[in-house]
Design a protein around this motif. Sequence first.
Motif, PDB file in Angstrom:
ATOM      1  N   PHE A   6      10.088   4.375   3.369  1.00 30.89           N
ATOM      2  CA  PHE A   6       9.547   4.181   4.705  1.00 30.89           C
ATOM      3  C   PHE A   6       8.702   5.391   5.091  1.00 30.89           C
ATOM      4  O   PHE A   6       8.898   6.495   4.570  1.00 30.89           O
ATOM      5  N   ILE A   7       7.796   5.151   6.032  1.00 31.51           N
ATOM      6  CA  ILE A   7       7.131   6.241   6.740  1.00 31.51           C
ATOM      7  C   ILE A   7       7.751   6.313   8.133  1.00 31.51           C
ATOM      8  O   ILE A   7       7.890   5.292   8.811  1.00 31.51           O
ATOM      9  N   GLN A  15       0.463  15.267  11.604  1.00 29.46           N
ATOM     10  CA  GLN A  15       1.602  16.167  11.460  1.00 29.46           C
ATOM     11  C   GLN A  15       2.929  15.564  11.896  1.00 29.46           C
ATOM     12  O   GLN A  15       3.987  16.132  11.638  1.00 29.46           O
ATOM     13  N   ASN A  16       2.884  14.395  12.551  1.00 26.35           N
ATOM     14  CA  ASN A  16       4.116  13.828  13.100  1.00 26.35           C
ATOM     15  C   ASN A  16       4.660  12.672  12.252  1.00 26.35           C
ATOM     16  O   ASN A  16       5.246  11.731  12.768  1.00 26.35           O
ATOM     17  N   VAL A  17       4.463  12.750  10.929  1.00 24.70           N
ATOM     18  CA  VAL A  17       4.978  11.710  10.026  1.00 24.70           C
ATOM     19  C   VAL A  17       5.703  12.361   8.857  1.00 24.70           C
ATOM     20  O   VAL A  17       5.343  13.454   8.412  1.00 24.70           O
ATOM     21  N   ILE A  18       6.744  11.688   8.374  1.00 22.81           N
ATOM     22  CA  ILE A  18       7.433  12.122   7.164  1.00 22.81           C
ATOM     23  C   ILE A  18       7.699  10.903   6.283  1.00 22.81           C
ATOM     24  O   ILE A  18       7.544   9.758   6.703  1.00 22.81           O
ATOM     25  N   PHE A  19       8.125  11.172   5.053  1.00 20.05           N
ATOM     26  CA  PHE A  19       8.298  10.154   4.018  1.00 20.05           C
ATOM     27  C   PHE A  19       9.767  10.140   3.600  1.00 20.05           C
ATOM     28  O   PHE A  19      10.335  11.195   3.285  1.00 20.05           O
ATOM     29  N   VAL A  20      10.396   8.963   3.616  1.00 20.96           N
ATOM     30  CA  VAL A  20      11.794   8.865   3.180  1.00 20.96           C
ATOM     31  C   VAL A  20      11.958   7.683   2.226  1.00 20.96           C
ATOM     32  O   VAL A  20      11.418   6.608   2.455  1.00 20.96           O
ATOM     33  N   GLY A  21      12.696   7.900   1.147  1.00 24.09           N
ATOM     34  CA  GLY A  21      13.076   6.832   0.230  1.00 24.09           C
ATOM     35  C   GLY A  21      14.576   6.628   0.292  1.00 24.09           C
ATOM     36  O   GLY A  21      15.304   7.442   0.852  1.00 24.09           O
ATOM     37  N   VAL A  30      11.415   7.288  17.113  1.00 19.20           N
ATOM     38  CA  VAL A  30      10.874   7.178  15.754  1.00 19.20           C
ATOM     39  C   VAL A  30      10.362   5.763  15.538  1.00 19.20           C
ATOM     40  O   VAL A  30      11.003   4.794  15.946  1.00 19.20           O
ATOM     41  N   VAL A  31       9.204   5.651  14.883  1.00 23.22           N
ATOM     42  CA  VAL A  31       8.651   4.350  14.489  1.00 23.22           C
ATOM     43  C   VAL A  31       8.652   4.270  12.968  1.00 23.22           C
ATOM     44  O   VAL A  31       8.203   5.205  12.291  1.00 23.22           O
ATOM     45  N   LEU A  32       9.182   3.168  12.411  1.00 23.36           N
ATOM     46  CA  LEU A  32       9.252   2.972  10.960  1.00 23.36           C
ATOM     47  C   LEU A  32       8.103   2.101  10.497  1.00 23.36           C
ATOM     48  O   LEU A  32       7.835   1.046  11.072  1.00 23.36           O
ATOM     49  N   GLN A  80       0.829  -1.201   0.000  1.00 21.63           N
ATOM     50  CA  GLN A  80       0.000   0.000   0.000  1.00 21.63           C
ATOM     51  C   GLN A  80       0.869   1.259   0.000  1.00 21.63           C
ATOM     52  O   GLN A  80       1.821   1.376   0.759  1.00 21.63           O
ATOM     53  N   PHE A  81       0.513   2.171  -0.890  1.00 24.61           N
ATOM     54  CA  PHE A  81       1.257   3.422  -0.959  1.00 24.61           C
ATOM     55  C   PHE A  81       0.446   4.514  -0.256  1.00 24.61           C
ATOM     56  O   PHE A  81      -0.691   4.765  -0.617  1.00 24.61           O
ATOM     57  N   PRO A  82       1.026   5.150   0.792  1.00 25.30           N
ATOM     58  CA  PRO A  82       2.433   5.116   1.188  1.00 25.30           C
ATOM     59  C   PRO A  82       2.769   4.240   2.401  1.00 25.30           C
ATOM     60  O   PRO A  82       3.939   4.104   2.732  1.00 25.30           O
TER      61      PRO A  82
END
Length: 472
Positions: free
Chosen positions: A402-403, A441-447, A391-393, A250-252
């Motif tokens: 990852f989120i 607001q407490n999540v970001i996206f990293v590749g 941080v939780v991945l 599932q994206f993302p």
Amino acid sequence: MIYIQENSNEPIYLQIYRQIKEDIEQGNIVHEERLPGIRTLAKTLGVAVNTVIRAYAQLAVEGYAEARHGSGFFVLDNSNKDTERNYISQNISPISVEGSDLKQPVSLYDFQYGGLSYEQFPFKLWRKYTSQILLSSQKDLVNQYPDKQGDLLLRQEIKKYLHRARGMVCCEEQIVIGSGLHYSLDILCKILHKENNRIAMEEPGYNGARDVFINNNYNLYPIPANKDGLTLSSIYRSGACAAYVTPSHQFPYGTVMPIYQRKELLNWAIANDAYIIEDDYDSELRYDANPVPALHSLDMDDRTIYIGTFSKSLSPSMRVNYMVLPVRLLTRYYSLFHTYNSPVSWLTQRVLAAYMRDGYYERHVRKMCLNYKRRHDVLVQEATKMFGRKVVLYGRGAGLHFILEFPGGEEQEWLIKQAEKVGVKVYPMIPFWNDRNACPQNVIFVGYSLLDEQQIRKGIALLQSAWFSALP
């Protein structure tokens, strides 16, 4: 310094061209000065090599620079050009300077998602097959329009691959070669659009797909998604003609749709005379288990439209993907698109067909999985070591991203700005929400597809210092 604005409507190559042109006209880059090497600049900016080539080509066409064989691009004498219109006043207030995009730092470590590192591409084999085909008895086809649905040999190879790797049974007549997901979805929007113009879609979900539906005047019905998967209970009230889902990854959020939800979704499609659009965008890239069977393989009523791609496994710039249409939609497809020609060059398709025929594609996928598994594991290990429980991945075990969730409540805008200060680029989650106010607001996206293992380690260490060094 060149700064790329990711959310700008201006193409990236034009942003590069424009900023170099302004530097030349303002005298910041002088006559006979060599411009940065194409590959060096592409790596620094985190863009494709072809993007820089287009920017430099435009500068050359307009007489700002010239290419010198074996040496690169050099600035030409532009002393007679009217530079008054590009003059920047020296009386700039401190506030305007601080807010200027030109003051943004260059990202040394770009945790972007989408591009692949160039060394992964099979250059030698691609060159070999290209030469063979151009010297073959069928070389005259290079000057003919390709098959409307795509080269028959490629469709046959895709059919066999889908049976082996995804458990699917289909025929080559159902396969339509496209030039990317947007192209395929655009075709589907026109096939499905009768009286019902409502699409059910994961929320959050892939914003590129969402934009295609909106541009085709579809109304979106949200299927709630989170770290635990989809909530399908409301889909029976959607009245949608189709549901767009990413069941294998599932994206993302990266969750895998469990078997009971797959069956529930298929039952909904049957009961409501609807279709399921299965975007299987990175199904090959699984690191903790074998690839899960496609939802299409469970469909006994011909309700699933399967979309696959070579962008995540081979090359995004090749612009080759495919969809498998239900037999019941073929008549409408032929009626609407019988005058359309394939958007992908015959040579690219025939080379890819030969590459698949000889077994190299599946070997390449296995090699890609090994390479990206190492990067995946390094990122997990380093994040666990450096961030601990701060941080939780989400999204482990597959894909190229990852989120990151921050239980302490750190907000993504602050996190992104702090990362920029140490030369690291991470990304917001907000674009994936249709209702942006619903985005936590407490999540970001990293590749991590463009970074090697050492770069991932250094990037994570810098993020730890930017985010947590001042915290107890």
